[in-house]
Design an enzyme around this catalytic site. Structure first.
Site, PDB file in Angstrom:
ATOM      1  N   CYS A  77      53.978  53.460  58.414  1.00 32.01           N
ATOM      2  CA  CYS A  77      55.046  54.292  58.989  1.00 32.01           C
ATOM      3  C   CYS A  77      56.198  54.490  58.000  1.00 32.01           C
ATOM      4  O   CYS A  77      56.702  55.600  57.830  1.00 32.01           O
ATOM      5  CB  CYS A  77      55.593  53.659  60.260  1.00 32.01           C
ATOM      6  N   ASP A  78      56.645  53.407  57.363  1.00 32.42           N
ATOM      7  CA  ASP A  78      57.875  53.436  56.584  1.00 32.42           C
ATOM      8  C   ASP A  78      57.695  53.143  55.099  1.00 32.42           C
ATOM      9  O   ASP A  78      58.666  53.176  54.336  1.00 32.42           O
ATOM     10  CB  ASP A  78      58.882  52.422  57.164  1.00 32.42           C
TER      11      ASP A  78
ATOM     12  N   CYS B 178      56.017  48.228  59.931  1.00 28.86           N
ATOM     13  CA  CYS B 178      54.854  49.099  59.799  1.00 28.86           C
ATOM     14  C   CYS B 178      54.865  49.763  58.428  1.00 28.86           C
ATOM     15  O   CYS B 178      55.700  50.638  58.171  1.00 28.86           O
ATOM     16  CB  CYS B 178      54.837  50.154  60.904  1.00 28.86           C
TER      17      CYS B 178
END
Length: 251
Positions: free
Chosen positions: A81-82, A78
């Protein structure tokens, strides 16, 4: 906040409002009766007048050596997300569909370099994505390459990817600070095969108020066909399903 922290907050709120949460229980099958549903598990049986299925999905993995060991230590699924961990660094994106190119271009907005690796000779993504991709000077594209192995450094973090050139059959490698894999999602719906109508990809098909093909059973989140795969959207779908439950039970 982080995903786990958000889940803890939501669990706390649900418990305060009267929800009973039980974890580590695998659903075997759901059996409808004239007045309620039987939810069979390995250890016991539950009964309910209505059900919301929100089992989510699992990221499809490559299944090559080093992948399982390096998830969270350089391998991610993701970018939103990261991706922030790799600002001004070099990353690899694996995949050739819309998601891979979209996330690759997102990463290129703040990463030093993005290398996109795809196993086929051409991308499967829509033309709008492939045309936009050409405008990024810090994106390198490697087509017709098959990932073979992830290699870790001495600290146990990702160091490089070994891949095979499908045309020459020679092994090559590319070093980077991190890897983002986008080769699809697998919905966690196996227990509902034969009970609910599923799409070819295995996602639960729904209609008005997120009702499934079985009256009284609803679906929300990434297991549902057409889901956006974002927590805000999944939460909203849960709200929609709750209205469906209310309407169903009032009948």
């Amino acid at each position: 906040m982080s995903g786990p922290d958000l889940m803890d907050r939501m669990e706390e709120q649900a418990t305060i409002l009267g929800a009973k949460i039980e974890t580590g229980i695998e659903i075997i099958k759901i059996e409808p009766t004239a007045t309620f549903f039987k939810i069979h598990t390995k250890s016991q049986e539950y009964r309910a007048k209505s059900i919301v299925i929100s089992t989510g999905s699992t990221y499809r993995t490559l299944g090559i050596p080093g992948e399982a060991e390096l998830i969270g230590s350089g391998i991610h699924y993701c970018a939103t997300c990261d991706g922030a961990f790799y600002r001004d660094k070099e990353v690899i994106v694996i995949g050739g569909g819309n998601s891979a190119l979209e996330e690759g271009m997102f990463l290129a907005g703040f990463c030093k370099k993005v290398t996109i690796i795809h196993r086929s000779e051409t991308f499967s993504a829509d033309e709008i994505y492939t045309e936009k991709l050409e405008t990024f000077k810090n994106i390198e594209v490697l087509l017709n390459k098959k990932p073979k192995e992830f290699i870790a450094n001495s600290e146990g973090n990702f160091d490089k990817l070994v891949y095979v050139d499908n045309e020459t059959n020679k092994e090559e490698e590319v070093k980077a600070d991190g890897v983002f894999t986008f080769i699809g999602l697998i919905p966690n719906t196996k227990a509902f095969e034969g009970f609910l109508n599923l799409s070819q990809s295995g996602h639960i098909l729904t209609k008005d108020l997120n009702q499934t093909s079985v009256a009284g059973v609803f679906a929300a989140g990434d297991c549902r066909f057409g889901a956006i795969a974002q927590v805000a959207a999944a939460t909203g779908e849960g709200v929609v399903a709750s209205y469906g439950i209310k309407k169903y039970l009032n009948k």
